[in-house]
Write a protein that holds these residues in place. Structure first.
Motif, PDB file in Angstrom:
ATOM      1  N   THR A 743       0.788  -1.233   0.000  1.00  0.00           N
ATOM      2  CA  THR A 743       0.000   0.000   0.000  1.00  0.00           C
ATOM      3  C   THR A 743       0.818   1.280   0.000  1.00  0.00           C
ATOM      4  N   GLY A 744       2.118   1.196   0.326  1.00  0.00           N
ATOM      5  CA  GLY A 744       2.923   2.417   0.387  1.00  0.00           C
ATOM      6  C   GLY A 744       4.382   2.098   0.630  1.00  0.00           C
ATOM      7  N   PRO A 745       5.175   1.831  -0.418  1.00  0.00           N
ATOM      8  CA  PRO A 745       6.571   1.398  -0.220  1.00  0.00           C
ATOM      9  C   PRO A 745       7.428   2.421   0.515  1.00  0.00           C
ATOM     10  N   GLU A 746       7.064   3.707   0.470  1.00  0.00           N
ATOM     11  CA  GLU A 746       7.848   4.689   1.224  1.00  0.00           C
ATOM     12  C   GLU A 746       7.762   4.394   2.718  1.00  0.00           C
ATOM     13  N   THR A 747       6.564   4.088   3.215  1.00  0.00           N
ATOM     14  CA  THR A 747       6.401   3.726   4.622  1.00  0.00           C
ATOM     15  C   THR A 747       7.179   2.454   4.930  1.00  0.00           C
ATOM     16  N   ALA A 748       7.159   1.496   4.011  1.00  0.00           N
ATOM     17  CA  ALA A 748       7.900   0.241   4.211  1.00  0.00           C
ATOM     18  C   ALA A 748       9.394   0.514   4.321  1.00  0.00           C
ATOM     19  N   ALA A 778      11.403  -2.597  -0.881  1.00  0.00           N
ATOM     20  CA  ALA A 778      10.685  -1.321  -0.937  1.00  0.00           C
ATOM     21  C   ALA A 778      11.437  -0.305  -1.782  1.00  0.00           C
ATOM     22  N   ALA A 779      12.777  -0.252  -1.616  1.00  0.00           N
ATOM     23  CA  ALA A 779      13.576   0.704  -2.386  1.00  0.00           C
ATOM     24  C   ALA A 779      13.463   0.435  -3.875  1.00  0.00           C
ATOM     25  N   HIS A 780      13.459  -0.852  -4.268  1.00  0.00           N
ATOM     26  CA  HIS A 780      13.334  -1.186  -5.681  1.00  0.00           C
ATOM     27  C   HIS A 780      11.950  -0.790  -6.201  1.00  0.00           C
ATOM     28  N   GLN A 781      10.908  -0.987  -5.400  1.00  0.00           N
ATOM     29  CA  GLN A 781       9.568  -0.556  -5.833  1.00  0.00           C
ATOM     30  C   GLN A 781       9.535   0.950  -6.064  1.00  0.00           C
ATOM     31  N   LEU A 782      10.093   1.677  -5.132  1.00  0.00           N
ATOM     32  CA  LEU A 782      10.106   3.132  -5.260  1.00  0.00           C
ATOM     33  C   LEU A 782      10.914   3.567  -6.477  1.00  0.00           C
ATOM     34  N   PHE A 783      12.049   2.921  -6.672  1.00  0.00           N
ATOM     35  CA  PHE A 783      12.915   3.267  -7.789  1.00  0.00           C
ATOM     36  C   PHE A 783      12.206   3.014  -9.122  1.00  0.00           C
ATOM     37  N   GLN A 784      11.538   1.874  -9.229  1.00  0.00           N
ATOM     38  CA  GLN A 784      10.884   1.504 -10.484  1.00  0.00           C
ATOM     39  C   GLN A 784       9.664   2.368 -10.780  1.00  0.00           C
ATOM     40  N   ALA A 785       9.103   3.001  -9.766  1.00  0.00           N
ATOM     41  CA  ALA A 785       7.923   3.845  -9.976  1.00  0.00           C
ATOM     42  C   ALA A 785       8.265   5.200 -10.558  1.00  0.00           C
TER      43      ALA A 785
END
Length: 877
Positions: A743-748, A778-785
């Motif tokens: 729901t929110g990779p930044e929080t993760a 989480a960092a990879h999710q944020l990066f890919q977004a």
């Protein structure tokens, strides 16, 4: 239809009179048709080309209707005499006159039976009336003016049968007959204007039922044609101008064409200006003018139109008797535009006056009246605004009751039903967000969907209703965390908000909602481009919203939240100070008893907390805590808002408890040791626990509350060494990480970093490796977004060492599996950094080829491709 011709009015004798004109005058003035026959027999110069020409000239110059009928009858006879002779022509004319008289008598008798009858008797009489009127039209074919009257009478009968039986063929026939009757250069008598008004109204009503745009075009064309056939000084003109204004305004509601709205306003104003004695018509014209001005205000935002609309509706109410059947509708119209002005200026007097007007309207409107849905629909919006201003839950319940009533009495297929569905949906959504009836949000979304489904694709307001559906889906996502709601809402906002349109009043609302959608996208994915778009949209809306508008505080609050988040990502102190300034203004201009003040005060407190973290100014943190505590004391029944306030206050207390010697993460120490640090932490934990109890298990905000409680326990453990903090805090942080990955990779990422460093401080390497491993995901999710390279680098800086920390903690255990895991984590981080470096260099390679060194560029690209294969292989192993 008398048996002898009527005498023509005397005209001034010309200086030189054509002899044929004198002969014609003598023929016209014969006392009977028998004498007329004898006169024509004795004047062979009349049944000639010259005689017909002279008669035609006399008809063209005639303005008296009865005289014109007489001349047309003589012209018909003259043509018949030239074809068949005098005796035959007059015998034919005598038979025709008798047939016409008999037919008129039959029509009048059928009309009387219809008026005095009921049921099947009345229906048969009405059918006969229509049939006989059609026969009379055919009989009068040779006398244009008589045929014109017959067309009008037939159209009236067809209109009546359409009202009774609803046959579309009758309305289409009535439209054709009325249009045919309006032939130039004849003027449109005042009595005929009633028919034109009736047909245009029925066409508008049929459009509401069937959504056929051709009906509105036909109504406009008929009114224009009638105006063209009416004498400028005719008392029919105001009626026709009013009918034209209403028809064009209805067409504007569908097409959204600005020229239609301008023409509607101009026509209605002209109708009011030309109205003299027919005061009974004035209120309807004033109502139409007020509505058109209100619509133009919503498009263009001109305050003059808003005030003029209020004046027009006020005058309409003033001219209506207290027992007039139209009075409830006029009262509701005035109340509706007062609500518009209240939204614009936040004047309590407008809201109170609207409430009083609707109290009178509901007392006057009768059950089943066509005005009933409009009265209760406006009452729904009034109660909702009263709740928004004063926060009384009873007002919100009254709004729901009124909205339910409006939807119930609005017939399916009516043009206004979708607006009542939306109004009720908005009230239910507000009640759901308040937390008192959570299931209301499901019904609100269902109502929004109904409103969209019942709105035709070419209707100008469809965009607004699609937007309402999108906002309802966003609200449900925030309450439930259902990702398909978020995806659908974002798609609707992207394609339906008209962001490229000029900043009119209505478009500003759409832009604001699109900004909200981008903001939620950012919170869901961490896409910094979405955050930038949200800030741009919120800034545009805030700058275009007047300082005295009731919506300004809402716009400033949303912009401030976006600016605060931008500071979190970039460290831009100017953005944070701008955020605080916007929130202070929002608090200043918000009504003292507005429920929204809770949110503004809470957000300002949070902004000051962040500003303290940036600057270390002690007064900022004290003010932040005081503001947040004050906000919690303000009345608010929104569970989600209260949870946010508790969360922010808890974070501020955790910040105040900071002790310089116990900060392994290297964050700023604040303004010194507090001897009650442990008490602050325990109070913060109580706030975090309460916040958790207020959010649903599926809420996308739940991971943040879990993470904050876990961080607070971490801080207290570092301060006091209590093992109970570890036992409770570690599972909370782990749950926060795993939930937030959805729901929110930044929080993760933030929770993983806090958890991992805590585990390192306790030398729990396996736990730290798990924590940092979740952080790597989480960092990879944020990066890919991210779309922009600068945004990707921003997240890389935030998670710069997380791959190394994860790998180091794997290696600390020295098992083969851990060593392999460490290699994989390091390779993933290296691949991420390398991909960015290679992308940055690709532009340089392109320039190398352009400079004539294609061989070097090709060799470089081959090496990059091989390196990519090796990297992917390492990751797969």
């Amino acid at each position: 239809m008398s048996g002898s011709p009527r005498e023509l009015p005397a005209d001034p004798a010309p200086s030189a009179v054509d002899p044929l004109v004198l002969v014609l005058a003598g023929w016209f003035n014969t006392s009977s048709w028998a004498e007329s026959e004898s006169f024509l027999a004795g004047h062979p110069e009349l049944p000639t080309d010259a005689g017909e020409k002279a008669l035609a000239e006399q008809m063209n110059a005639q303005t008296d209707r009865n005289a014109l009928v007489l001349m047309e009858e003589h012209a018909m006879l003259l043509r018949r005499v030239r074809e068949r002779g005098v005796e035959d022509a007059f015998q034919w004319w005598a038979a025709l006159r008798q047939q016409m008289n008999d037919t008129v008598a039959r029509a009048e008798a059928a009309q009387e039976r219809y008026v005095g009858g009921a049921g099947e008797v009345a229906a048969v009489a009405l059918d006969e009336c229509v049939e006989v009127r059609a026969q009379l039209r055919e009989l009068a074919a040779g006398v244009p003016t008589r045929r014109q009257s017959a067309l009008v009478d037939e159209a009236k009968a067809l209109v009546e049968r359409y009202r009774v039986a609803g046959g579309d063929e009758d309305l289409d026939a009535a439209l054709h007959r009325a249009g045919t009757a309006l032939r130039p250069p004849m003027t449109c008598p005042p009595g005929w204007a009633e028919l034109i008004v009736a047909v245009t109204v029925l066409l508008r009503q049929r459009h509401e039922r069937d959504r056929r745009a051709a009906d509105l075009d036909a109504a406009v064309d008929l009114a224009l044609k009638a105006l063209g056939a009416a004498a400028p000084d005719s008392t029919a003109v105001p009626l026709l101008l009013g009918a034209l204004g209403e028809a064009i305004r209805a067409r504007h509601a569908v097409s959204g064409q600005p020229q239609d709205l301008e023409l509607a306003i101009r026509s209605t104003r002209q109708g009011i200006d030309t109205l003299e004695q027919a005061l009974a018509r004035l209120p309807s014209l004033l109502d139409n003018l007020g509505g058109a001005l209100a619509e133009r205000y919503q498009v263009q935002g001109d305050d003059t139109d808003l005030d003029s609309s209020v004046s027009a509706f006020t005058d309409a109410v003033r001219h209506l008797p207290t027992d007039a059947s139209a009075r409830p509708g006029s009262l509701a119209n005035l109340a509706g535009v007062l609500l518009l002005r209240y939204d614009r200026r936040s004047e309590p007097a407008d809201l109170e006056r609207a409430t009083d007007l609707l109290t009178e309207a509901t007392a006057l409107v009768t059950s089943g009246s066509r005005l009933e849905p409009a009265v209760y629909g406006t009452l729904t919006n009034t109660w909702r605004r009263r709740y928004e201003r004063g926060g009384d839950p009873a007002d919100l319940d009254h709004a729901v009751d009124s909205g339910e009533h409006a939807v119930r009495v609005a017939g399916r297929g009516s043009a206004d039903r979708p607006s009542h569905l939306v109004a009720l949906g908005q009230v239910l959504q507000t009640r759901a967000e308040r937390g008192s009836v959570p299931d209301d949000i499901d019904r609100a979304v269902m109502l929004y969907r109904e409103a969209v489904a019942e709105t035709s694709a070419d209707f100008a307001r469809l965009r607004d209703r699609v937007n309402s559906l999108a906002i309802g889906l966003l609200a449900r996502y925030q309450l439930r965390g259902t990702e398909k709601d978020l995806d659908e809402a974002l798609e609707l906002l992207e394609h339906g908000s008209g962001a490229d349109a000029r900043a009119s009043v209505s478009v500003l609302g759409l832009l604001f909602n699109r900004g909200n959608g981008q903001w939620i996208r950012y919170r869901r994915t961490g896409d910094l481009a979405a955050l930038d778009r949200a800030v741009v949209l919120f800034t545009r809306v805030a700058e275009a919203t007047p300082a005295d508008s009731g919506d300004r505080a809402v716009c400033l609050n949303s912009l401030a939240v976006g600016l605060a988040e931008r500071y979190e990502r970039t460290g831009d102190e100017a953005a944070l100070r701008d955020c605080a300034g916007r929130l202070r203004e929002a608090l200043e201009i918000a009504p003292a008893n507005s429920p929204a003040r809770v949110s503004y005060a809470g957000n300002l407190g949070n902004a000051l907390r962040m500003l303290y973290r940036h600057t270390g100014e002690p007064d900022l943190l004290d003010e932040a805590i005081q503001l947040l505590e004050t906000a919690l004391d303000l009345p608010s029944e929104s569970a989600a808002l209260r949870a946010t306030l508790l969360n922010n206050l808890g974070s501020a207390l955790v910040r105040r408890s900071a002790v310089p010697d116990s900060r392994p993460d290297g964050e700023p120490a604040g303004h010194g040791v507090r001897y009650d640090a442990s008490a602050d932490l325990r109070t913060a934990e109580d706030h975090f626990r309460t916040a958790l109890s207020l959010v649903a298990e599926t809420s996308p905000d739940r991971p943040l509350h879990l993470a904050n409680l876990g961080r607070s326990l971490r801080r207290r453990h570092l301060l006091t060494g209590e093992d109970a903090c570890v036992e409770e805090g570690v599972p909370l942080l782990e749950e926060a990480c795993r939930l937030a990955l959805r729901t929110g990779p930044e929080t993760a990422l933030g929770a993983a970093q806090a958890w991992g460093r805590w585990a390192e401080a306790r030398e729990a390497s396996a736990e730290a490796a798990t924590a940092f491993g979740l952080g790597v995901t989480a960092a990879h999710q944020l990066f890919q977004a991210q779309v922009l390279r600068s945004h990707r680098w921003s997240w890389l800086r935030t998670a710069a060492d997380i791959h190394v920390r994860a790998a180091w903690n794997h290696l600390a255990r020295s098992t083969p599996q851990d060593r392999a895991a460490a290699v994989v984590v390091l390779e993933r981080g290296r691949a991420l950094l390398l991909s960015e470096a290679l992308e940055a260099r690709s532009t340089m390679v392109d320039r190398l080829a352009e400079a004539g060194h294609q061989d070097l560029a090709d060799r470089y690209r081959t090496a990059v491709a091989r390196l990519g294969e090796l990297t992917r292989g390492a990751l797969e192993e």
